[in-house]
Write a protein that holds these residues in place. Sequence first.
Motif, PDB file in Angstrom:
ATOM      1  N   LEU B  24       0.956  -1.282   0.066  1.00 35.86           N
ATOM      2  CA  LEU B  24      -0.031   0.021  -0.082  1.00 35.86           C
ATOM      3  C   LEU B  24       0.816   1.384   0.031  1.00 35.86           C
ATOM      4  CD1 LEU B  24      -3.035  -1.054   2.545  1.00 35.86           C
ATOM      5  CD2 LEU B  24      -3.227   0.042  -0.131  1.00 35.86           C
ATOM      6  N   PHE B  28       0.460   4.149  -2.556  1.00 39.16           N
ATOM      7  CA  PHE B  28       0.023   5.293  -2.399  1.00 39.16           C
ATOM      8  C   PHE B  28       1.176   6.374  -2.926  1.00 39.16           C
ATOM      9  CE2 PHE B  28      -3.776   5.248   0.786  1.00 39.16           C
ATOM     10  CZ  PHE B  28      -4.462   4.178   0.074  1.00 39.16           C
ATOM     11  N   SER B  72      -5.270  -0.531  -5.356  1.00 36.96           N
ATOM     12  CA  SER B  72      -4.962  -0.674  -3.938  1.00 36.96           C
ATOM     13  C   SER B  72      -6.350  -0.829  -3.164  1.00 36.96           C
ATOM     14  CB  SER B  72      -4.338   0.907  -3.646  1.00 36.96           C
ATOM     15  OG  SER B  72      -5.040   1.660  -4.257  1.00 36.96           O
ATOM     16  N   LEU B  76      -6.271  -2.131   0.472  1.00 35.97           N
ATOM     17  CA  LEU B  76      -6.578  -1.539   1.838  1.00 35.97           C
ATOM     18  C   LEU B  76      -7.697  -2.372   2.390  1.00 35.97           C
ATOM     19  CD1 LEU B  76      -6.735   1.051   3.245  1.00 35.97           C
ATOM     20  CD2 LEU B  76      -8.672   1.869   1.641  1.00 35.97           C
ATOM     21  N   LEU B 108      -5.692   9.010   8.230  1.00 35.46           N
ATOM     22  CA  LEU B 108      -5.377   7.970   7.326  1.00 35.46           C
ATOM     23  C   LEU B 108      -6.299   6.814   6.747  1.00 35.46           C
ATOM     24  CD1 LEU B 108      -2.814   6.758   5.825  1.00 35.46           C
ATOM     25  CD2 LEU B 108      -2.455   5.144   7.734  1.00 35.46           C
ATOM     26  N   SER B 112      -7.825   7.738   2.869  1.00 36.31           N
ATOM     27  CA  SER B 112      -7.774   6.721   1.915  1.00 36.31           C
ATOM     28  C   SER B 112      -9.064   6.270   1.458  1.00 36.31           C
ATOM     29  CB  SER B 112      -7.040   5.601   2.459  1.00 36.31           C
ATOM     30  OG  SER B 112      -5.657   5.660   3.223  1.00 36.31           O
ATOM     31  N   THR B 144      -4.076  12.790   3.753  1.00 33.40           N
ATOM     32  CA  THR B 144      -3.767  11.390   4.000  1.00 33.40           C
ATOM     33  C   THR B 144      -2.206  11.145   3.845  1.00 33.40           C
ATOM     34  OG1 THR B 144      -5.672  11.206   2.558  1.00 33.40           O
ATOM     35  CG2 THR B 144      -4.526   9.051   2.958  1.00 33.40           C
ATOM     36  N   LEU B 148      -0.177   9.300   6.494  1.00 31.52           N
ATOM     37  CA  LEU B 148       0.832   8.169   6.049  1.00 31.52           C
ATOM     38  C   LEU B 148       1.937   8.044   6.586  1.00 31.52           C
ATOM     39  CD1 LEU B 148       0.904   5.640   4.618  1.00 31.52           C
ATOM     40  CD2 LEU B 148       1.394   7.015   2.525  1.00 31.52           C
TER      41      LEU B 148
END
Lengths: 145, 384
Positions: B24, B28, B72, B76, B108, B112, B144, B148
């Motif tokens: 991820l 991302f 993704s 997730l 987060l 996402s 985000t 992260l």
Amino acid sequence: MNGDDRRGPSFWLAVAFGGYLVWVGASYLWDAQRENLRSIGTWFVGGALALDLLLVPLAAVVGLGLRRVVPAWAWPAVRAALLATAVLAGYSWPLVTDRGGQPDNPTLRPRDYDRGLLVALAAVWLLAGAAALASFVRQRAEPAA
Amino acid sequence: MAVAERYSSDLHETRSAALLGLALGVAFTICFATGLLSHLVQHPPGWFTWPSRPAGLYRVTQGLHVATGLASIPLLVAKLWVVAPAFWTTPPVRNVTHAVERAMLFPLVGGSAFLLVSGTFNTFQFYPWDFFFTRAHYGVAWITVGALVVHIAAKAALTRATVTGRLPDPDAEAQPVGRELVGRAEPTERRRFLGGVAAVSGVVTLATVGQTLRPLRAVSVLAPRDPAVGPQGLPVNKTARAARVTPELTGDDYRLRVTGRVGRPLELTLAELAALPQRTATLPIACVEGWSASGTWRGVPLRDLLELADAAPDAEVQLESLQTGGLYRRSIVSATHAADRDTLLALTLGGEPLHLDHGYPLRLIGPNRPGVMQTKWVTEVRVL
């Protein structure tokens, strides 16, 4: 078990930097989308709640329920196929229910998505069936431990 | 702890969480970098120059942005399922460090979900909300990514121990910082689980990526675009009707005006434009929504027109469309792009006059530009 919480200065540097980036994003939204903050907040909070309080518990319940009836050799394939089904169905929901789009633009969403979803799910479950079968054969071939 | 122990699957374990987290993190990072790039191309600050070559670069970066985002989604979901017991850890907050870490999980996860859902719906042009998509998506992306950064810092030691194979048994006395999960899966079980998740990402990709990778269009049964479907074999983002451009506006009275800082202002009819030296270029329309399709365009190089109007060779220009409203009725062509010989004011596509939905009588088409900056129905070239 609880993790050790001691952290070095690099963690706190990252907190400062990450916090700064959060502030950058929030202040951008405050400037550029002030009249829509409620709508943004709804989708932001709603997304977190839907994932944590709906999707994950649902996955746990479905998993616990199905594990009782699905044989162990088939479970990894069935689990992956369930994930694929959920993701593909969620993704396709606006397409198959005809939400959004531009009525005068046939080049946007030009396919038959009902059929597309059925084809995709059929492919997923066929693959899962093949994987489960392979796992069954492998298990039979191995001498019992 | 009680809840976490009852919610028992061997896969609620550190190694699966760390490996999904790594995947991820990569996805991302690609999404953020390509998205930021697209933002900079469309709203260039002074220090930023976007080249006109390679011609298909934006097609790749934006195609990657959308494809990586879609891939993704299963990652997730799987990651949240693996770490679910840690949500219910007791006590909920142990100390300041733990509180900071947990507080940052909210932006987060919420961010996402927001980015993946709003980005996907945008490719369908489905807007069940009040906010303006591009701005909200951009602002939430920073939030985000900030969250992260903190999450990566919080889990770095644990992830490092995992990938280097130095993760101790969950019962061992000394544990890496940040470890919260008690499950322990057999390698075979983990491999099957992670292999399954990867396969689902692969299925989602195959089902959609044909909107930009033409050879896969037949298998991409859920792609919101088909690069071969549209007038003259190309999709359309905004139709003439939606832009309120009628055939009357593009009839005999049509003129292209070249104005602004020029030695010789021009006003050209369609016939006069067609009589100028023409150039052919095969260039993609690459939409921010992740689809792209190539066409063979023919028209007047913008730089030839600027030369004819006696403009400075390093001129930057603004194009105006017949379109009366909307954000994309004008676009800036930087000096770099204006100087590229393949930046054309195109009159034909595939050897035929442009379809009205493709910008008849005249549209901009240039190498390495987002589709929204390939202005259609061009009526004025203003030299800045």
